[in-house]
Scaffold this motif. Structure first.
Motif, mmCIF file in Angstrom:
data_model
loop_
_atom_site.group_PDB
_atom_site.id
_atom_site.type_symbol
_atom_site.label_atom_id
_atom_site.label_comp_id
_atom_site.label_asym_id
_atom_site.label_seq_id
_atom_site.Cartn_x
_atom_site.Cartn_y
_atom_site.Cartn_z
ATOM 1 N N GLY A 79 0.841 -1.195 0.000
ATOM 2 C CA GLY A 79 0.000 0.000 0.000
ATOM 3 C C GLY A 79 0.868 1.234 0.000
ATOM 4 O O GLY A 79 2.016 1.190 0.427
ATOM 5 N N CYS A 80 0.340 2.329 -0.511
ATOM 6 C CA CYS A 80 1.126 3.568 -0.572
ATOM 7 C C CYS A 80 0.289 4.725 -0.050
ATOM 8 O O CYS A 80 -0.170 5.546 -0.805
ATOM 9 C CB CYS A 80 1.586 3.839 -2.000
ATOM 10 S SG CYS A 80 2.746 5.212 -2.147
ATOM 11 N N PRO A 81 0.081 4.790 1.269
ATOM 12 C CA PRO A 81 0.500 3.823 2.283
ATOM 13 C C PRO A 81 -0.564 2.742 2.471
ATOM 14 O O PRO A 81 -1.675 2.892 1.981
ATOM 15 C CB PRO A 81 0.578 4.694 3.549
ATOM 16 C CG PRO A 81 -0.546 5.688 3.353
ATOM 17 C CD PRO A 81 -0.610 5.953 1.874
ATOM 18 N N PRO A 82 -0.230 1.672 3.248
ATOM 19 C CA PRO A 82 -1.295 0.742 3.653
ATOM 20 C C PRO A 82 -2.321 1.532 4.472
ATOM 21 O O PRO A 82 -1.946 2.446 5.206
ATOM 22 C CB PRO A 82 -0.567 -0.270 4.562
ATOM 23 C CG PRO A 82 0.891 -0.046 4.356
ATOM 24 C CD PRO A 82 1.068 1.362 3.880
ATOM 25 N N SER A 83 -3.603 1.204 4.318
ATOM 26 C CA SER A 83 -4.625 1.955 5.059
ATOM 27 C C SER A 83 -4.537 1.650 6.555
ATOM 28 O O SER A 83 -3.960 0.642 6.963
ATOM 29 C CB SER A 83 -6.016 1.555 4.543
ATOM 30 O OG SER A 83 -6.255 0.198 4.864
ATOM 31 N N GLY A 84 -5.125 2.518 7.348
ATOM 32 C CA GLY A 84 -5.202 2.270 8.784
ATOM 33 C C GLY A 84 -5.866 0.930 9.053
ATOM 34 O O GLY A 84 -5.432 0.164 9.925
ATOM 35 N N ALA A 85 -6.902 0.612 8.254
ATOM 36 C CA ALA A 85 -7.611 -0.667 8.431
ATOM 37 C C ALA A 85 -6.686 -1.846 8.152
ATOM 38 O O ALA A 85 -6.754 -2.875 8.828
ATOM 39 C CB ALA A 85 -8.835 -0.714 7.511
ATOM 40 N N ALA A 86 -5.794 -1.685 7.139
ATOM 41 C CA ALA A 86 -4.860 -2.768 6.820
ATOM 42 C C ALA A 86 -3.863 -2.957 7.967
ATOM 43 O O ALA A 86 -3.569 -4.084 8.373
ATOM 44 C CB ALA A 86 -4.131 -2.470 5.513
ATOM 45 N N PHE A 87 -3.357 -1.844 8.515
ATOM 46 C CA PHE A 87 -2.463 -1.933 9.687
ATOM 47 C C PHE A 87 -3.162 -2.661 10.827
ATOM 48 O O PHE A 87 -2.601 -3.531 11.473
ATOM 49 C CB PHE A 87 -2.086 -0.526 10.181
ATOM 50 C CG PHE A 87 -0.835 0.024 9.546
ATOM 51 C CD1 PHE A 87 0.420 -0.419 9.960
ATOM 52 C CD2 PHE A 87 -0.907 0.990 8.568
ATOM 53 C CE1 PHE A 87 1.579 0.099 9.395
ATOM 54 C CE2 PHE A 87 0.248 1.499 7.992
ATOM 55 C CZ PHE A 87 1.496 1.057 8.403
ATOM 56 N N ARG A 88 -4.395 -2.278 11.057
ATOM 57 C CA ARG A 88 -5.133 -2.839 12.179
ATOM 58 C C ARG A 88 -5.325 -4.344 12.014
ATOM 59 O O ARG A 88 -5.059 -5.125 12.929
ATOM 60 C CB ARG A 88 -6.491 -2.132 12.288
ATOM 61 C CG ARG A 88 -7.297 -2.649 13.423
ATOM 62 C CD ARG A 88 -8.590 -1.900 13.589
ATOM 63 N NE ARG A 88 -9.349 -2.589 14.644
ATOM 64 C CZ ARG A 88 -10.286 -2.024 15.362
ATOM 65 N NH1 ARG A 88 -10.593 -0.774 15.169
ATOM 66 N NH2 ARG A 88 -10.905 -2.707 16.287
ATOM 67 N N ALA A 89 -5.778 -4.750 10.810
ATOM 68 C CA ALA A 89 -6.007 -6.172 10.563
ATOM 69 C C ALA A 89 -4.695 -6.946 10.687
ATOM 70 O O ALA A 89 -4.644 -8.019 11.301
ATOM 71 C CB ALA A 89 -6.609 -6.362 9.168
ATOM 72 N N PHE A 90 -3.649 -6.377 10.134
ATOM 73 C CA PHE A 90 -2.345 -7.040 10.140
ATOM 74 C C PHE A 90 -1.841 -7.227 11.569
ATOM 75 O O PHE A 90 -1.430 -8.317 11.967
ATOM 76 C CB PHE A 90 -1.366 -6.189 9.316
ATOM 77 C CG PHE A 90 -0.012 -6.812 9.161
ATOM 78 C CD1 PHE A 90 0.255 -7.664 8.107
ATOM 79 C CD2 PHE A 90 1.004 -6.543 10.074
ATOM 80 C CE1 PHE A 90 1.504 -8.248 7.955
ATOM 81 C CE2 PHE A 90 2.256 -7.119 9.934
ATOM 82 C CZ PHE A 90 2.505 -7.977 8.877
#
Ligand code: SF4
Ligand code: SF4
Ligand code: FES
Lengths: 239, 187
Positions: free
Chosen positions: B156-167
């Motif tokens: 992601g550029c950047p990864p979304s906040g949701a992606a950070f959270r899930a990860f």
């Protein structure tokens, strides 16, 4: 003549002369593909449509459907092989998606998403591929070409212009413009040519159109390419 | 900063973060998890990070790397993280494929520096900076997996906040992180 074969354990009917991929599509089943286009003969270059029949790998876009065969497609093994093919395509070109006008509309990117490609895994080649912005309506960004030759074929066979060709071998393979200067402006290429509207990735781009569709509303933002395509296939059949 | 978890509950995961040749956009997006940050702080604590201003990394469970490798200092920092972090994560386009800084890769480095520091209008005329404090540039910008082993990638550029959270939720729970379809994005 017609018959049926098994695709991942489910029956798929076919008409004589259909390839495995065509029959699967007609039956509403999806096999991933990149260089194949419904209006052109199979090109067989990307191998994303790889399936296994009797333990052997076949390109389903080119292999004819045969009565009674058992075709494997949606398996962990083939998914991993397809992912590796996609990873090689990414390192052989320069795919900086955040600045690409095709992002969200791009079949290569969409396939990579669907195959859960989290990185390109291999070392990047970063080949030098200067862009050609000479044409008033079209810009060519050669960094992203996957050598499907759809533009080559469309220009030669449909537009009757023969504007493009592939040149070189291996990592040196690249798309060229058939003009003495090598510049698109010095051809009779036009924005409404089929060749200007067929590239599955972000090479042949229309000027003044970029980033029109907001992020979130682009074709592959919400749904994977398999679902988008099957839905579109249904619509096409109705027309 | 305390390294010991409280007596109750599981030990906190120790997390280090850094930005190499990046723009801090990934760190900003990480902060976009908003109030989930409070839940997260029950489960993790920060080691070296722009958030703590610690300058060196101690033994950690997770290292989050934003940015690719464009100079010698980036290589040292990346190796320090690899040495200390059990799980190393490439976060964002630049760490994964070089990203924007790698757009210079097809240019000759000297020509690139001259273009920026010598030939532009309105420059002071002092030329290409060569202070010994400045880290040596590498001829090309590289993604971090070309230099060290990387355990996971968060695109992601950047990864979304949701992606950070899930990860991070997966990672804290001890699961192999896996993003759902719309969260895998390269732009
Ligand atoms: S062509 Fe597709 S994969 Fe390549 S940079 Fe553009 S969006 Fe990304
Ligand atoms: S420019 Fe596009 S259509 Fe032409 S060969 Fe390359 S990827 Fe295919
Ligand atoms: S789709 Fe069959 S080889 Fe490309």
């Amino acid at each position: 003549m017609s018959g049926q074969f098994q695709l991942d354990g489910q029956a798929v009917p076919f008409e004589d002369g259909q390839t495995i991929l065509q029959a699967a599509r007609a039956a509403g089943r999806y096999i991933p593909h990149l260089c194949w286009h419904p209006d052109f003969p199979p090109h067989g270059s990307c191998k994303l449509c790889v399936v296994k029949v009797g333990g052997r790998h076949l390109s389903s876009c080119a292999a004819p459907a045969v009565e009674g065969i058992e075709v494997e497609s949606d398996t962990a093994e083939l998914r991993a092989e397809r992912r590796a093919l996609l990873q090689m395509l990414f390192v052989e070109g320069n795919h900086f998606c955040p600045s690409c006008e095709k992002s969200g509309h791009c079949q290569l990117q969409a396939q990579a998403y669907e195959h859960e490609m989290m990185s390109a895994r291999f070392a990047y080649f970063y080949p030098p591929r200067p862009v050609d912005a000479s044409h008033p309506d079209i810009v060519l960004d050669f960094n992203r070409c996957i050598f499907c030759e759809l533009c080559v074929r469309a220009s030669r066979e449909v537009d009757g212009k023969n504007v493009f060709a592939l040149s070189g071998r291996g990592i040196h393979k690249h798309l060229v413009v058939n003009a003495e200067s090598g510049r698109l402006a010095d051809t009779d290429f036009a924005a409404d040519d089929l060749a200007a509207n067929i590239c599955p990735v972000g090479v042949i781009l229309h000027k003044r159109q970029g980033f029109r569709v907001p992020i979130g509303e682009r074709p592959y933002d919400a749904r994977p390419i398999s679902r988008v395509e099957l839905a579109a296939g249904g619509r096409e059949a109705d027309e | 900063m305390s390294t010991s978890g409280s007596s109750a509950g599981p030990r906190k995961l120790r997390v280090a973060t850094t930005s190499l040749a990046g723009c801090f956009g990934c760190h900003m997006s990480f902060l976009d998890i908003d109030e989930y940050l409070f839940d997260l702080l029950d489960r993790i604590e920060f080691d070296r990070s722009p958030l703590t201003d610690l300058k060196h990394c101690g033994p950690c469970d997770v290292g989050l790397i934003e940015g690719g490798v464009c100079n010698a200092e980036n290589v040292h920092v990346l190796r320090e993280f690899r040495k200390n972090c059990k799980t190393l994560v490439a976060v964002g386009a630049c760490a994964i494929n070089g990203g924007l800084p790698a757009q210079r890769n097809h240019l000759e480095l000297g020509a690139c520096l001259q273009e920026v520091y010598a030939f532009r209008d309105g420059l002071s005329g002092s030329g290409i900076p060569n202070d010994p404090e400045l880290p040596l540039l590498i001829d090309q910008v590289h993604p971090i997996h070309e230099i060290v082993r990387v355990d996971y990638f968060l695109p992601g550029c950047p990864p979304s906040g949701a992606a950070f959270r899930a990860f991070l939720t997966d990672l804290i729970a001890g699961r192999t992180p896996r993003l759902d379809y719309p969260a895998i994005r390269y732009d």
